[in-house]
Design an enzyme around this catalytic site. Structure first.
Site, PDB file in Angstrom:
ATOM      1  N   GLU A  80       1.191   3.847  11.231  1.00  0.00           N
ATOM      2  CA  GLU A  80       1.848   2.596  11.611  1.00  0.00           C
ATOM      3  C   GLU A  80       3.183   2.839  12.302  1.00  0.00           C
ATOM      4  O   GLU A  80       3.958   1.902  12.512  1.00  0.00           O
ATOM      5  CB  GLU A  80       2.031   1.705  10.383  1.00  0.00           C
ATOM      6  CG  GLU A  80       0.706   1.180   9.853  1.00  0.00           C
ATOM      7  CD  GLU A  80       0.870   0.215   8.692  1.00  0.00           C
ATOM      8  OE1 GLU A  80       1.973  -0.345   8.546  1.00  0.00           O
ATOM      9  OE2 GLU A  80      -0.093   0.026   7.930  1.00  0.00           O
ATOM     10  N   GLY A 159     -14.750   3.070  -1.177  1.00  0.00           N
ATOM     11  CA  GLY A 159     -14.779   1.850  -1.968  1.00  0.00           C
ATOM     12  C   GLY A 159     -15.624   1.964  -3.219  1.00  0.00           C
ATOM     13  O   GLY A 159     -15.523   2.923  -3.983  1.00  0.00           O
ATOM     14  N   ASP A 183      -9.213  -7.963  -4.482  1.00  0.00           N
ATOM     15  CA  ASP A 183      -8.584  -7.794  -3.177  1.00  0.00           C
ATOM     16  C   ASP A 183      -8.357  -6.299  -2.963  1.00  0.00           C
ATOM     17  O   ASP A 183      -7.682  -5.647  -3.766  1.00  0.00           O
ATOM     18  CB  ASP A 183      -7.264  -8.566  -3.151  1.00  0.00           C
ATOM     19  CG  ASP A 183      -6.526  -8.479  -1.824  1.00  0.00           C
ATOM     20  OD1 ASP A 183      -7.000  -7.775  -0.910  1.00  0.00           O
ATOM     21  OD2 ASP A 183      -5.463  -9.109  -1.703  1.00  0.00           O
ATOM     22  N   ALA A 186      -4.347  -3.088  -0.761  1.00  0.00           N
ATOM     23  CA  ALA A 186      -3.461  -1.936  -0.918  1.00  0.00           C
ATOM     24  C   ALA A 186      -4.146  -0.734  -1.565  1.00  0.00           C
ATOM     25  O   ALA A 186      -3.477   0.217  -1.954  1.00  0.00           O
ATOM     26  CB  ALA A 186      -2.242  -2.338  -1.748  1.00  0.00           C
ATOM     27  N   ALA A 187      -5.466  -0.763  -1.641  1.00  0.00           N
ATOM     28  CA  ALA A 187      -6.169   0.294  -2.357  1.00  0.00           C
ATOM     29  C   ALA A 187      -5.965   1.665  -1.719  1.00  0.00           C
ATOM     30  O   ALA A 187      -5.747   2.665  -2.412  1.00  0.00           O
ATOM     31  CB  ALA A 187      -7.659  -0.039  -2.434  1.00  0.00           C
ATOM     32  N   GLY A 188      -6.035   1.721  -0.396  1.00  0.00           N
ATOM     33  CA  GLY A 188      -5.858   3.003   0.280  1.00  0.00           C
ATOM     34  C   GLY A 188      -4.461   3.562   0.107  1.00  0.00           C
ATOM     35  O   GLY A 188      -4.289   4.763  -0.152  1.00  0.00           O
ATOM     36  N   ASP A 189      -3.458   2.715   0.250  1.00  0.00           N
ATOM     37  CA  ASP A 189      -2.074   3.168   0.056  1.00  0.00           C
ATOM     38  C   ASP A 189      -1.848   3.638  -1.368  1.00  0.00           C
ATOM     39  O   ASP A 189      -1.178   4.650  -1.605  1.00  0.00           O
ATOM     40  CB  ASP A 189      -1.101   2.029   0.386  1.00  0.00           C
ATOM     41  CG  ASP A 189      -1.141   1.648   1.849  1.00  0.00           C
ATOM     42  OD1 ASP A 189      -1.360   2.533   2.686  1.00  0.00           O
ATOM     43  OD2 ASP A 189      -0.968   0.456   2.154  1.00  0.00           O
TER      44      ASP A 189
END
Length: 242
Positions: A80, A159, A183, A186-189
């Site tokens: 990013e 996932g 939801d 933010a799972a990857g972070d």
């Protein structure tokens, strides 16, 4: 955590709290980076990012920020910010015998030489498709393909279907934890942060990846981004309850 913020204070307040140590490395007379998140059916998400002040990160600033990086440290990067800034961070980490962890998100094609700067690359299934320009590469094969591209260790986050990891010992699967997903924003972070922390504490790659998978599992049980990131005791509780 280091950040470029705008001249306002909302972005600094958002990063404040007991879980964060914020090293603010400058303000720009522009808007802060923002992300618009849509939760899709099945609890996946779509995110539109406006980089704002994040686009002002330069290789020179990265060099200043990483002056204290030493052998055995971990440098966690994602996409990013400008690509040349990420490349500088990964190269400096490698040259100082630290480990650069690259989360190649938002998804985009990357060269083998760029991927080879990272000690660990951690894409999800969507990012794998962009890295290899194909929709027909399974997560298990991707974890083998990434080391062939020059990355010593790879993690493919998939996932509810679990996580694949690969290193010198080969490729193996870490099953997903069974939770009620709300939801996945933010799972990857969360996964990457937990992976970096536990590796820095000396856990083996398999152990660290399993802890990271548990952290991401707790994260998806509630809505939001920063608010959904779990405390360590929550992750330990999930692991203990298996």
């Amino acid at each position: 955590m280091s950040a470029r913020t705008c001249t306002g204070t909302s972005s600094s307040r958002a990063c404040a709290g007991p879980a964060w140590t914020l090293t603010e490395w400058g303000r720009r007379d522009t808007e802060s980076g923002l992300a618009w998140i849509q939760v899709l059916p099945g609890r996946a998400n779509a995110i539109v990012v406006s980089p704002g002040a994040n686009a002002a990160l330069t290789p020179g600033t990265v060099e200043t920020l990483l002056e204290s990086v030493r052998e055995g440290d971990f440098v966690l990067c994602q996409l990013e910010v400008p690509l040349e800034a990420v490349e500088t961070a990964l190269r400096l980490a490698r040259d100082r015998n630290a480990t650069g962890i690259l989360d190649p998100a938002p998804a985009r094609p990357l060269s083998a030489s760029f991927l080879g700067l990272a000690g660990i690359v951690t894409p999800n299934e969507t990012e794998v498709a962009r890295l290899f320009d194909t929709k027909h590469l399974s997560p298990s094969l991707a974890t083998v393909a990434l080391p062939l591209a020059g990355t010593p260790r790879a993690v493919v986050k998939n996932g509810k279907d679990g996580t694949w990891i690969c290193d010198g010992a080969g490729s193996r699967h870490i099953p997903a934890f069974e939770v009620e997903a709300v939801d996945s924003t933010a799972a990857g972070d969360t996964f990457n942060g937990a992976l970096a922390v536990t590796l820095s504490e000396g856990l083996r790659f398999d152990e660290a990846a399993r802890f990271a998978a548990a952290a991401a599992a707790v994260c998806v049980t509630r809505a939001g981004a920063q608010a959904s990131c779990p405390a360590r005791q929550e992750v330990d509780a999930l692991l203990a309850g298996e």
